[in-house]
Write a protein that holds these residues in place. Structure first.
Motif, PDB file in Angstrom:
ATOM      1  N   HIS A   1       0.559  -1.086   0.002  1.00  0.00           N
ATOM      2  CA  HIS A   1       0.561  -0.400  -0.094  1.00  0.00           C
ATOM      3  C   HIS A   1       1.033   1.513  -0.327  1.00  0.00           C
ATOM      4  O   HIS A   1       0.902   2.353  -0.767  1.00  0.00           O
ATOM      5  CB  HIS A   1      -0.671  -0.056   1.353  1.00  0.00           C
ATOM      6  CG  HIS A   1      -1.892   1.111   1.375  1.00  0.00           C
ATOM      7  ND1 HIS A   1      -2.960   2.132  -0.193  1.00  0.00           N
ATOM      8  CD2 HIS A   1      -1.978   1.918   2.623  1.00  0.00           C
ATOM      9  CE1 HIS A   1      -2.988   2.803   0.789  1.00  0.00           C
ATOM     10  NE2 HIS A   1      -2.742   3.330   1.865  1.00  0.00           N
ATOM     11  N   VAL A   2       2.061   1.192   0.959  1.00  0.00           N
ATOM     12  CA  VAL A   2       2.849   2.157   0.433  1.00  0.00           C
ATOM     13  C   VAL A   2       3.765   2.591  -0.840  1.00  0.00           C
ATOM     14  O   VAL A   2       4.001   3.525  -1.050  1.00  0.00           O
ATOM     15  CB  VAL A   2       4.220   2.420   1.956  1.00  0.00           C
ATOM     16  CG1 VAL A   2       5.147   3.365   1.728  1.00  0.00           C
ATOM     17  CG2 VAL A   2       3.215   2.484   3.239  1.00  0.00           C
ATOM     18  N   ALA A   3       3.863   1.546  -0.826  1.00  0.00           N
ATOM     19  CA  ALA A   3       4.432   1.748  -2.915  1.00  0.00           C
ATOM     20  C   ALA A   3       4.027   1.858  -3.539  1.00  0.00           C
ATOM     21  O   ALA A   3       4.294   2.446  -4.557  1.00  0.00           O
ATOM     22  CB  ALA A   3       4.726   0.528  -3.442  1.00  0.00           C
ATOM     23  N   ASP A   4       2.294   1.766  -3.380  1.00  0.00           N
ATOM     24  CA  ASP A   4       1.053   2.444  -4.298  1.00  0.00           C
ATOM     25  C   ASP A   4       0.958   4.064  -4.242  1.00  0.00           C
ATOM     26  O   ASP A   4       0.608   4.518  -4.713  1.00  0.00           O
ATOM     27  CB  ASP A   4      -0.283   1.881  -3.900  1.00  0.00           C
ATOM     28  CG  ASP A   4       0.243   0.261  -5.013  1.00  0.00           C
ATOM     29  OD1 ASP A   4       0.901  -0.300  -5.190  1.00  0.00           O
ATOM     30  OD2 ASP A   4      -0.745  -0.359  -3.852  1.00  0.00           O
ATOM     31  N   LEU A   5       1.490   4.058  -2.538  1.00  0.00           N
ATOM     32  CA  LEU A   5       0.812   5.588  -2.279  1.00  0.00           C
ATOM     33  C   LEU A   5       2.556   6.278  -3.371  1.00  0.00           C
ATOM     34  O   LEU A   5       1.732   8.020  -3.387  1.00  0.00           O
ATOM     35  CB  LEU A   5       1.230   5.898  -1.087  1.00  0.00           C
ATOM     36  CG  LEU A   5      -0.350   5.593   0.045  1.00  0.00           C
ATOM     37  CD1 LEU A   5      -0.254   5.700   1.468  1.00  0.00           C
ATOM     38  CD2 LEU A   5      -1.952   6.507  -0.813  1.00  0.00           C
TER      39      LEU A   5
END
Length: 480
Positions: free
Chosen positions: A391-395
């Motif tokens: 999820h962080v990588a997507d952000l």
């Protein structure tokens, strides 16, 4: 006869024990509203404490009061749901209760005879854990190898090096010291600093560690460079003794290729030590075992349940393929420890498995975690951490002010501001100083980067999103 000190009665202990548990529960409940990083200056805590210990004993309640007044303001809260710096130092209710039981029992497990249960529970629990991780049968206690709980992976690396030196020298190092034999130890430029410290403590000196280049894209050890270094050293009359393989480096979570390194050392008689201190526990999930491919060829392996796997510090699980090399390096039997069980050869004395003699009943907290969560519960925890990192990588991908530095590694994400190093560091420090969250940094190929390591047992997606908003706001301030 001199006066005897006043001890708590069983009822007083029960009352104060309940109060201590209540304090911990209240502390956990308050964490979301506390700044993650300590907001004190050097000396602030010390100035709140008297210069000398009290002459007359105080009520235990006074100590609990001082936790709130003195200690909490000076804590960086490692159990905070928005602690993303370094790797987590997880605890959990089950582990804390297990640790409390260990303290209450207060047994020394230095040899089997001093408390058989301390040794045998540890053997069984480490066999359970090895099976849960999918480790080779050679590491089980019913064969030539076995496992032991060390305090930290740093001690495990030092212990592995001592065993490697013993095996390679045929025992000469134990009898005569390392001398001028020209021993060489290998690890990548990203290997943990404990490798150099192990060489220093073993008497080899830091110059005995030869650092091996990494692939700039993956930050994993360049295996061809390792092969060339060992060949060059051997030709120069030096003696390769151990290769340290990192399965999850501290900086970026890089995964060295264990199987490829094993091919290099296989015919050289060199000890292969796999340091999976953070990432190893992810192998409880079958889909997260690829980074351990080749571990069946390792001589030793370490991973830390006290990082990502819900077990209160300190609990570093260390296995060897051949316990004879380990005990051969470390076994000393003074007369005061001689006993029939040891001399029968039918028991394990863990004093021979690490540098220290005395040892706590550490296994009870890992036993508590394994039993109360079960393997499926541990898998759910690991999968949650990996999903939050994705999820962080997507952000990061959705905001063109940021960019990924390396691919996400399990629950670790490494990224930076595209504006440059100065802005990257300023944005991170802005968030840390605010108390909203706590992040750490590294450098990759000479450029600054932010590390965000997920893994706390209390972290949710909302905590990740809150941290990301703080980073976005900080990016706007430092770039304007």
């Amino acid at each position: 006869m001199p006066d005897q000190p006043s001890h708590m009665t069983p009822e007083e202990f029960r009352r104060h024990g309940h109060a201590a548990i209540d304090w911990i529960a209240d502390y956990w409940a308050s964490l979301d509203d506390l700044p993650v990083r300590a907001q004190v200056d050097p000396g602030d805590v010390r100035r709140l404490l008297p210069a000398s210990a009290p002459d007359v004993g105080e009520p235990f309640d006074a100590l609990l009061d001082d936790l709130d007044r003195v200690v909490v303001p000076g804590l960086t809260h490692w159990q905070h749901p928005r602690f993303f710096a370094y790797f987590p130092a997880n605890s959990s209710p089950a582990a804390i209760l297990g640790d409390l039981l260990s303290s209450g029992i207060g047994a020394q497990g230095m040899i089997w005879a001093t408390s058989p249960a301390v040794t045998e529970v540890e053997q069984v629990v480490l066999d359970w854990f090895a099976e849960a991780l999918g480790l080779p049968d050679a590491f089980r206690s019913d064969g030539a190898g076995g496992g032991v709980i060390q305090d930290t992976a740093s001690t495990a690396t030092f212990t592995a090096l001592l065993a490697a030196l013993h095996r390679a020298s045929g025992g000469d190092v134990r009898r005569h010291g390392v001398g001028g034999a020209g021993w060489r130890v290998y690890g990548s430029t990203q290997a943990h600093s404990s490798l150099v410290k192990a060489a220093m403590m073993a008497g080899l000196g830091e110059d005995a560690v030869r650092t091996v280049a990494v692939d700039p894209a993956t930050q994993a050890m360049d295996v061809d460079a390792l092969r060339a270094a060992m060949t060059e050293d051997t030709a120069a009359g030096l003696r390769p003794v151990m290769v340290h393989v990192a399965a999850g480096t501290t900086s970026t979570g890089a995964m060295d290729d264990i199987a490829a390194v094993a091919d290099v050392v296989r015919d050289r008689g060199v000890w292969l030590h796999v340091d999976a201190a953070w990432a190893g526990v992810a192998a409880v999930c079958p889909e997260h075992r690829s980074h351990l491919a080749g571990v069946e060829d390792a001589d030793s392996f370490v991973t830390n349940p006290h990082k990502w796997l819900l077990t209160t510090f300190d609990c570093s699980t260390f296995w060897v393929r051949d316990r004879a090399a380990l005990t051969g390096a470390l076994s000393i039997l003074p007369e005061y420890l001689r006993n029939a069980a040891t001399e029968s050869g039918e028991v394990v004395d863990y004093r021979d498995w690490h540098p220290q003699l005395g040892r706590r009943f550490r296994a009870i907290k890992l036993w508590a975690v394994l039993r109360t969560y079960g393997v499926e519960g541990l898998r759910a925890h690991v999968r949650s951490g990996v999903a939050l990192a994705e999820h962080v990588a997507d952000l990061v991908a959705a905001d063109d002010r940021f960019e990924m530095v390396t691919e996400p590694s399990l629950s670790l994400v490494v990224f930076r501001l595209t504006a440059g190093d100065e802005q990257t560091m300023a944005a991170m420090e802005d968030v840390n100083a605010s108390g909203e969250a706590y992040l750490s940094h590294t450098t990759v190929e000479g450029r600054a980067a932010i590390r965000l390591a997920v893994g706390s047992w209390r972290t949710t997606e909302a905590d990740v999103d809150r941290t990301w908003r703080a980073l976005q706001q900080a990016a706007g301030r430092v770039s304007s």
